[in-house]
Design a protein around this motif. Structure first.
Motif, mmCIF file in Angstrom:
data_model
loop_
_atom_site.group_PDB
_atom_site.id
_atom_site.type_symbol
_atom_site.label_atom_id
_atom_site.label_comp_id
_atom_site.label_asym_id
_atom_site.label_seq_id
_atom_site.Cartn_x
_atom_site.Cartn_y
_atom_site.Cartn_z
ATOM 1 N N ASN A 286 0.851 -1.202 0.005
ATOM 2 C CA ASN A 286 -0.036 -0.075 0.064
ATOM 3 C C ASN A 286 0.881 1.269 0.069
ATOM 4 O O ASN A 286 0.243 2.348 -0.035
ATOM 5 C CB ASN A 286 -0.795 -0.087 1.194
ATOM 6 C CG ASN A 286 -2.134 -1.107 1.187
ATOM 7 O OD1 ASN A 286 -2.528 -1.548 0.066
ATOM 8 N ND2 ASN A 286 -2.178 -1.671 2.087
ATOM 9 N N TYR A 287 2.103 1.122 -0.296
ATOM 10 C CA TYR A 287 2.922 2.168 -0.377
ATOM 11 C C TYR A 287 2.805 2.925 -1.556
ATOM 12 O O TYR A 287 2.684 2.683 -2.467
ATOM 13 C CB TYR A 287 4.493 1.963 -0.168
ATOM 14 C CG TYR A 287 4.765 1.318 1.449
ATOM 15 C CD1 TYR A 287 3.878 1.454 2.355
ATOM 16 C CD2 TYR A 287 6.024 0.782 1.597
ATOM 17 C CE1 TYR A 287 4.257 1.230 3.682
ATOM 18 C CE2 TYR A 287 6.630 0.396 3.023
ATOM 19 C CZ TYR A 287 5.516 0.412 3.835
ATOM 20 O OH TYR A 287 5.864 0.010 4.976
ATOM 21 N N ASN A 288 2.842 4.252 -1.266
ATOM 22 C CA ASN A 288 2.928 5.495 -2.700
ATOM 23 C C ASN A 288 4.197 5.192 -3.596
ATOM 24 O O ASN A 288 5.065 6.249 -3.605
ATOM 25 C CB ASN A 288 2.461 6.752 -2.405
ATOM 26 C CG ASN A 288 2.190 7.606 -3.392
ATOM 27 O OD1 ASN A 288 1.898 6.997 -4.516
ATOM 28 N ND2 ASN A 288 2.376 8.677 -3.234
ATOM 29 N N ILE A 289 4.471 3.953 -3.986
ATOM 30 C CA ILE A 289 5.811 3.793 -4.743
ATOM 31 C C ILE A 289 5.308 3.073 -6.063
ATOM 32 O O ILE A 289 4.248 2.453 -6.178
ATOM 33 C CB ILE A 289 7.000 3.161 -3.806
ATOM 34 C CG1 ILE A 289 6.284 1.808 -3.496
ATOM 35 C CG2 ILE A 289 7.485 4.150 -3.022
ATOM 36 C CD1 ILE A 289 7.488 0.948 -2.876
ATOM 37 N N PRO A 290 6.045 3.165 -6.955
ATOM 38 C CA PRO A 290 5.930 2.314 -8.288
ATOM 39 C C PRO A 290 5.716 0.630 -8.113
ATOM 40 O O PRO A 290 6.260 0.297 -7.129
ATOM 41 C CB PRO A 290 7.025 2.533 -9.376
ATOM 42 C CG PRO A 290 7.525 3.851 -8.641
ATOM 43 C CD PRO A 290 7.481 3.852 -7.339
ATOM 44 N N GLU A 291 4.714 0.038 -8.872
ATOM 45 C CA GLU A 291 4.783 -1.150 -8.470
ATOM 46 C C GLU A 291 6.005 -2.131 -8.548
ATOM 47 O O GLU A 291 6.152 -3.139 -7.910
ATOM 48 C CB GLU A 291 3.638 -1.838 -9.506
ATOM 49 C CG GLU A 291 2.221 -1.395 -9.303
ATOM 50 C CD GLU A 291 1.649 -1.676 -7.853
ATOM 51 O OE1 GLU A 291 1.896 -2.790 -7.688
ATOM 52 O OE2 GLU A 291 1.022 -0.794 -7.412
ATOM 53 N N TRP A 292 6.820 -1.575 -9.374
ATOM 54 C CA TRP A 292 8.109 -2.451 -9.416
ATOM 55 C C TRP A 292 8.895 -2.408 -8.368
ATOM 56 O O TRP A 292 9.470 -3.288 -7.887
ATOM 57 C CB TRP A 292 8.869 -2.276 -10.812
ATOM 58 C CG TRP A 292 9.831 -0.839 -10.713
ATOM 59 C CD1 TRP A 292 9.119 0.056 -11.425
ATOM 60 C CD2 TRP A 292 10.978 -0.684 -10.198
ATOM 61 N NE1 TRP A 292 10.102 1.093 -11.050
ATOM 62 C CE2 TRP A 292 11.077 0.780 -10.361
ATOM 63 C CE3 TRP A 292 11.824 -1.226 -9.697
ATOM 64 C CZ2 TRP A 292 12.151 1.513 -10.069
ATOM 65 C CZ3 TRP A 292 12.846 -0.793 -9.257
ATOM 66 C CH2 TRP A 292 13.099 0.670 -9.526
ATOM 67 N N GLN A 293 8.784 -1.405 -7.701
ATOM 68 C CA GLN A 293 9.669 -1.060 -6.264
ATOM 69 C C GLN A 293 9.063 -1.904 -5.555
ATOM 70 O O GLN A 293 9.692 -2.343 -4.319
ATOM 71 C CB GLN A 293 9.594 0.416 -6.201
ATOM 72 C CG GLN A 293 10.689 1.181 -6.938
ATOM 73 C CD GLN A 293 10.656 2.614 -6.621
ATOM 74 O OE1 GLN A 293 10.247 3.271 -5.207
ATOM 75 N NE2 GLN A 293 11.325 3.481 -7.491
#
Length: 627
Positions: A286-293
């Motif tokens: 649920n973090y606001n980071i890109p999916e690959w990250q």
């Protein structure tokens, strides 16, 4: 008519843009439109920046309007992101609930730091973002240059080797992201990760056609460089620090000079501490980071989990990772590995000597599942309290104590059997391997055997203790002992079938950290069977199995040098066996002949089948004996 000479290429009388930034000498080969360094690093050789202004002499007058200067690239310091617990100064209620902004600039009273510090909210978690210093940026650039000069022209070849042989079964790096940065500007790569990646890839140097004509860099010298950078980076870790540490430990655990694997345990412990600082024990979905990250963080987290659990088994240490402090979700076979795909144009999927991508993913996932069982084994059989329980068992009643231990290990055997029954067929070692591919399947087998031996160890120790102290036993005890012994012989025969199946395509694969000690565990297992043998026939059978096993390791040692560790262990234990008397058990009814319980025949085909690894229940022991 003679050919007219080729016109010489006209170039500006100054270094290209890339060489100027590097402050390097710009050298062109004859008739080449690209300078040597740009060709090596696959850069665009451009001359877009204006010439540098020459220094004015003292007697020259200053012009009224200085010429326009082009914008100088701004050096961006590394941004370090650390997880904040919420039960310390950074109280969770204050910073998460009472403050509305998702980002909060921070400068604590009396702080010595003048760098930027910011608190950021991520799906209920708090992270502290700290901007690195310019000095750190300069240090990284110097180390990158040092590493590049050390490996010379072999850098790209080593990167190719790494992604061919390691990445498929140990996907701790984003292949797309790494290769894009490596081709664009090598300074975008963390020097610690670059050094450890080069270091680890050197193990497959002889398998590269591109590198065979070059002088191989010194692995020991490169290791010193990697260690120095790694220890410095541990103070301010990033994801690259964790990736580098995993590779460094992986490499050092296989070194001959590390005969005691505990030498790597302090580094592993520090690595887990750094991972906690980065919040790698928490689910990032649920973090606001890109999916690959998100996927990369999860893969790194599980790689640490796997390495930690098997390290604990092989070095007899308690794990730092516990269920109460672990919320990382399971990996998805399709969604969490998309950044590992590379295009066919220059990618690793077109090269020979690679591991099949789908097989590598399945192996990594199955290794994780087996590591979860290893965690249960550590708690039930290897903790300090568990070992005290086994050590304090009174052997005045051998049958009762033997049944007690068998009951304790039964749930673990059932767990292991259930895992085996769901093993994908692609990981069976008997499967044919396509030309140009290698197989990582042996990693699953050696981990399985290590788990099985660890589960059986308390039983073997008790049988050895009773025999050595000449405790009087009855027919019921001997019947159970015979079934245990014969089941163990089947396991050892399956191990021999396993090593007989090993081919060059298996031996040249990436081996997980636990494999080196896992093979020596089998020597310990055979030694125990010799100790608990009841007569010379059983004893000779155990020695024969051990010698056949070690012989297979010897003839394969050239392709898998870490086998020498197990060979040396057998050499040492073989000397000890000569000092052990081959006396039998003190049987209370010596006038009665002991029943000879023959082991069941081993079926052909897949020898990693569940029923071969699951000892009978206590009721079956008694029933089989009386029948």
């Amino acid at each position: 008519m003679s050919e007219s000479p080729k016109p010489k290429l006209s170039r500006p009388d100054r270094p290209c843009d890339s060489c100027r930034k590097r402050k390097s000498r710009c050298v062109f080969e004859d008739d080449s439109a690209i300078c040597f360094l740009c060709k090596f690093h696959n850069f665009q050789c451009e001359f877009n920046l204006p010439p540098l202004q020459k220094k004015k002499k003292k007697n020259e007058s200053t012009p009224t309007k200085p010429p326009k200067q082009s914008k100088v690239p701004v050096v961006t310091p590394t941004l370090h992101t650390y997880y904040l617990g919420g039960n310390n100064e950074f109280d969770g209620v204050i910073f998460k609930d009472l403050l509305p902004n998702p980002e909060i600039d921070l400068n604590p009273v009396g702080s010595r730091y003048v760098i930027k510090r910011k608190i950021r909210k991520q799906a209920g978690d708090l992270f502290l973002e700290v901007e690195g210093s310019i000095e750190d940026v300069e240090y990284d650039k110097q180390q990158i240059q040092k590493i590049s000069e050390f490996v010379g022209d072999s850098g790209p070849g080593l990167v190719s080797l790494y992604f061919r042989f390691v990445h498929g079964t140990f996907p701790i790096i984003s292949e797309k992201n790494f290769l894009e940065n490596y081709k664009k500007d090598i300074n975008l790569i963390d020097p610690c990760l670059l050094a450890c990646l080069y270091l680890f890839a050197l193990n497959w140097w002889s398998l590269s056609l591109d590198l065979s004509g070059l002088i191989q860099p010194s692995q020991s010298e490169l290791e010193k460089i990697a260690e120095t950078i790694f220890y410095k980076k541990l103070k301010t870790p990033t994801l690259s620090t964790i990736q580098a540490g995993l590779l460094l430990i992986q490499h050092q655990s296989f070194r001959d000079k590390y005969d005691n694997p505990s030498n790597c345990w302090p580094i592993q412990s520090a690595l887990w501490g750094a991972a906690q600082c980065l919040g790698l024990n928490r689910d990032p979905c649920n973090y606001n980071i890109p999916e690959w990250q998100k996927s990369l963080r999860k893969r790194i987290s599980w790689a640490i989990y796997v390495q930690e659990k098997w390290f604990c088994i092989t070095v007899d240490k308690s794990s730092h990772i516990n269920d109460d402090d672990w919320t990382v979700g399971d990996l998805d076979e399709f969604k969490d590995f998309t950044d590992s795909e590379v295009s066919a144009n220059g990618g690793t999927n077109t090269l020979e000597g690679r591991i099949d991508e789908s097989m590598g993913i399945k192996l990594f996932l199955e290794k994780i599942e087996l590591s979860k069982l290893a965690d249960v084994i550590l708690k039930e059989l290897c903790s300090l309290k568990s070992k005290q329980y086994f050590d304090n068992l009174e052997i005045s009643d051998p049958v009762t104590q033997l049944k007690s231990i068998l009951n304790k290990i039964k749930p673990l055997q059932i767990h292991l059997t259930n895992w085996e029954s769901q093993l994908p067929k692609v990981l069976l070692i008997e499967q044919n391997i396509e030309r140009g591919l290698i197989s990582g399947a042996p990693n699953i087998y050696i981990s399985n055997f290590s788990a099985q031996i660890t589960i059986l160890r308390p039983v073997l120790r008790l049988l050895s203790k009773i025999k050595n102290q000449q405790k009087v036993v009855d027919r019921e005890f001997m019947g159970i002992r015979d079934i245990v012994f014969n089941r163990c012989i089947i396991i050892f025969e399956n191990i021999l079938r396993f090593v007989n199946e090993l081919k060059a395509e298996h031996l040249q694969t990436f081996w997980y950290t636990s494999a080196r000690v896992g093979f020596s565990y089998i020597v310990i297992f055979g030694y125990y069977l010799a100790l608990i043998s009841k007569n010379s026939t059983e004893y000779n059978k155990c020695i024969e199995l051990l010698e056949n096993y070690v012989w297979k390791l010897k003839i394969n040692n050239k392709n898998a040098e870490f086998f020498s560790h197990s060979i040396l262990w057998w050499s040492q234990l073989n000397k000890l066996l000569k000092n052990v008397g081959n006396h039998g058990y003190n049987f209370e009814e010596e006038t009665l002949s002991e029943p000879e319980i023959m082991p069941p025949s081993v079926p052909s085909g897949n020898f990693l089948s569940p029923h071969l690894f699951n000892l009978d229940s206590i009721e079956d022991f008694i029933m089989n004996f009386h029948s």
